[in-house]
Design a protein around this motif. Structure first.
Motif, PDB file in Angstrom:
ATOM      1  N   TYR A 316       0.842  -1.187   0.000  1.00  0.00           N
ATOM      2  CA  TYR A 316       0.000   0.000   0.000  1.00  0.00           C
ATOM      3  C   TYR A 316       0.883   1.246   0.000  1.00  0.00           C
ATOM      4  N   ILE A 317       0.764   2.059  -1.037  1.00  0.00           N
ATOM      5  CA  ILE A 317       1.483   3.327  -1.110  1.00  0.00           C
ATOM      6  C   ILE A 317       0.603   4.446  -0.551  1.00  0.00           C
ATOM      7  N   VAL A 318      -0.681   4.420  -0.925  1.00  0.00           N
ATOM      8  CA  VAL A 318      -1.682   5.352  -0.392  1.00  0.00           C
ATOM      9  C   VAL A 318      -2.884   4.527   0.046  1.00  0.00           C
ATOM     10  N   ARG A 319      -3.386   4.812   1.210  1.00  0.00           N
ATOM     11  CA  ARG A 319      -4.566   4.075   1.709  1.00  0.00           C
ATOM     12  C   ARG A 319      -5.403   5.038   2.552  1.00  0.00           C
ATOM     13  N   VAL A 324      -6.855   4.723  -2.914  1.00  0.00           N
ATOM     14  CA  VAL A 324      -6.052   3.546  -2.587  1.00  0.00           C
ATOM     15  C   VAL A 324      -5.087   3.312  -3.746  1.00  0.00           C
ATOM     16  N   TYR A 325      -3.805   3.238  -3.429  1.00  0.00           N
ATOM     17  CA  TYR A 325      -2.774   2.991  -4.443  1.00  0.00           C
ATOM     18  C   TYR A 325      -1.894   1.839  -3.948  1.00  0.00           C
ATOM     19  N   PRO A 428      -7.828   8.610 -10.052  1.00  0.00           N
ATOM     20  CA  PRO A 428      -8.565   7.346  -9.867  1.00  0.00           C
ATOM     21  C   PRO A 428      -8.643   6.953  -8.389  1.00  0.00           C
ATOM     22  N   GLN A 429      -9.780   6.413  -8.025  1.00  0.00           N
ATOM     23  CA  GLN A 429      -9.982   6.032  -6.628  1.00  0.00           C
ATOM     24  C   GLN A 429      -9.140   4.819  -6.247  1.00  0.00           C
ATOM     25  N   LEU A 430      -8.906   3.913  -7.217  1.00  0.00           N
ATOM     26  CA  LEU A 430      -8.170   2.682  -6.958  1.00  0.00           C
ATOM     27  C   LEU A 430      -7.124   2.487  -8.059  1.00  0.00           C
TER      28      LEU A 430
END
Length: 454
Positions: A316-319, A324-325, A428-430
């Protein structure tokens, strides 16, 4: 070459994940450690900070004088990824040095130690890291050589004081045949590295040879269904029968839970510190290995909950609630399918945007249909050009070799800068980035494109 005699080590290709682990190990032993790599990276920066002398120009005149002539105290290690016309590589060859591959050196280090070796075309890095973490948390002071940076330790090598070593056994170039483990795990045997093996049958034969090298009285743990022709403890997830299984798999509060069962032991309510169905499968193999080493069920359960994963393995880079990335090393069709399926299971109602960088022209050529099938599982694809690594281009093989086979309509061939711009504009969200080349260079820019700056 005897380990106790080694005083100086030069690594040609020191920046690779496996090579850097050896560099750190010998540096820890107090050896003079130097090396060459073509590109400066955060990993080579870390090695420099730890006291190793690294150059980035392929110039033999820059090799320290201590490496002028071969002797018992000098060890030269090279990676097959280094081009054969490398000036530094050929300097050592011309001056009579014996050159060792990483796998041969692991064989030297593990000789006489109780060795747990994890092999497989995918899954081996996470599985070996899981085993290492369980043993460490259980107080078993193991040494470990891993194919990734274990987040719990921020390193790809652990220095233990016992006679127990965990190694990731690489099938590339038949490297793992230098190892003679006490416990071996084989996670997968999918067709790969056909530029080396020629066909899947040759790869299968190589894995069977690896399995045959287990020491007398040793244990083999293998994923259910692998054509090994050796006695082993099999493992799987779900309803399929095997010697060790994960069942009652569920997601609670965003985390994966499962129950473990083999013929003797049941461990219920295991929380995984990392997501993904494929990682539950890896955990079953790790649990079986740990049980062979007399780790208790409660210790295993606690260790799995505290395991933070491996860099670039479903990381997880961004959560946040907004974005979420996830970044992953997947570079084979089966890995891609497992990764995308796990993301979809965690976020079933969210559009998935995937950025993929194919790795190697030969792999793209050999598995184009498999890549197309796997990438059709996403909702939007941003494709990068092929990362060539050690290869020269092949006529007629490029990113379109995959794109033209796909059914997905929302697919785009973009440069890295175009990917960053698209993510910045569309938010993008995901988001998922996958690949084994230099796609990791996109991680920080994409994080910043979402507006997350440390």
């Amino acid at each position: 070459m005897e380990l106790r005699n080694i005083q100086r080590v030069y690594l040609v290709g020191i920046g690779g994940i496996g090579m850097s682990g050896l560099a750190r190990y010998f540096n820890h032993l107090g050896c003079m450690v130097c090396g060459y790599d073509k590109t400066e990276t955060p990993l080579t920066d870390a090695l420099n900070a730890e006291g190793m002398d690294i150059i980035f120009t392929d110039d033999a005149s820059l090799v320290p004088a201590e490496f002028n002539e071969p002797n018992q105290g000098t060890l030269i290690i090279f990676t097959p990824a280094i081009p054969q016309d490398s000036a530094i590589l050929n300097y050592f060859k011309a001056n009579g040095f014996e050159l060792y591959k990483r796998s041969q050196v692991l064989g030297i280090i593990s000789k006489g130690l109780f060795t747990v070796a994890v092999a497989g075309t995918h899954g081996k890095t996470t599985t070996s890291s899981l085993i290492t973490h369980i043993l460490t948390e259980a107080g078993k002071d193991c040494t470990a050589f891993l194919g990734g940076i274990a987040t719990n330790y921020n390193s790809n090598v652990l220095y233990g004081g016992s006679n127990l070593v965990v190694v990731e056994a690489d099938e590339y170039d038949r490297s793992f045949l230098t190892l003679y483990p006490d416990i071996a795990v084989i996670t997968s045997m999918d067709a790969d590295h056909l530029d080396i093996y020629g066909d899947h049958g040759q790869l299968t034969d190589s894995f069977r040879m690896f399995a045959s090298q287990i020491k007398a009285g040793g244990k083999l743990i293998a994923k259910q269904g692998l054509p090994l022709n050796h006695e082993c403890a099999t493992y799987t997830i779900g309803a399929e029968a095997a010697d060790a299984i994960a069942h009652n798999i569920r997601i609670q509060n965003g985390s994966f839970y499962f129950d473990f069962q083999n013929g003797d032991t049941a461990i219920n309510g295991i929380e995984m510190g990392i997501p993904g169905l494929h990682n539950i499968e890896n955990a079953v193999a790790a649990i079986q290995a740990a049980l062979y080493l007399n780790v208790t069920g409660n210790m295993i359960k606690a260790a799995l909950a505290s395991f933070k994963g491996v860099k670039r393995r479903f990381e997880y880079i961004v959560r946040t609630e907004k974005h979420v990335y996830i970044d992953d090393y997947a570079h084979h069709p089966e890995e891609l399918k497992a990764c995308i399926a796990s993301v979809k299971k965690l976020y079933p109602d969210v559009k998935l945007t995937t950025v993929f960088q194919p790795h190697l022209f030969t792999r793209t050529r050999d598995f184009a249909d498999g890549f197309a099938e796997a990438l059709d599982m996403t909702d939007e694809l941003l494709m990068l050009d092929i990362y060539p690594a050690r290869e020269l281009p092949i006529d007629g093989v490029d990113a379109h070799t995959i794109l033209n086979r796909m059914q997905l309509a929302d697919k785009h061939l973009l440069s890295k800068q175009e990917v960053i711009k698209r993510v910045q504009d569309l938010q993008p969200q995901l988001l998922l980035t996958v690949g084994a080349g230099d796609i990791d260079q996109l991680v920080e820019p994409l994080k910043q494109a979402f507006g997350y700056v440390e």
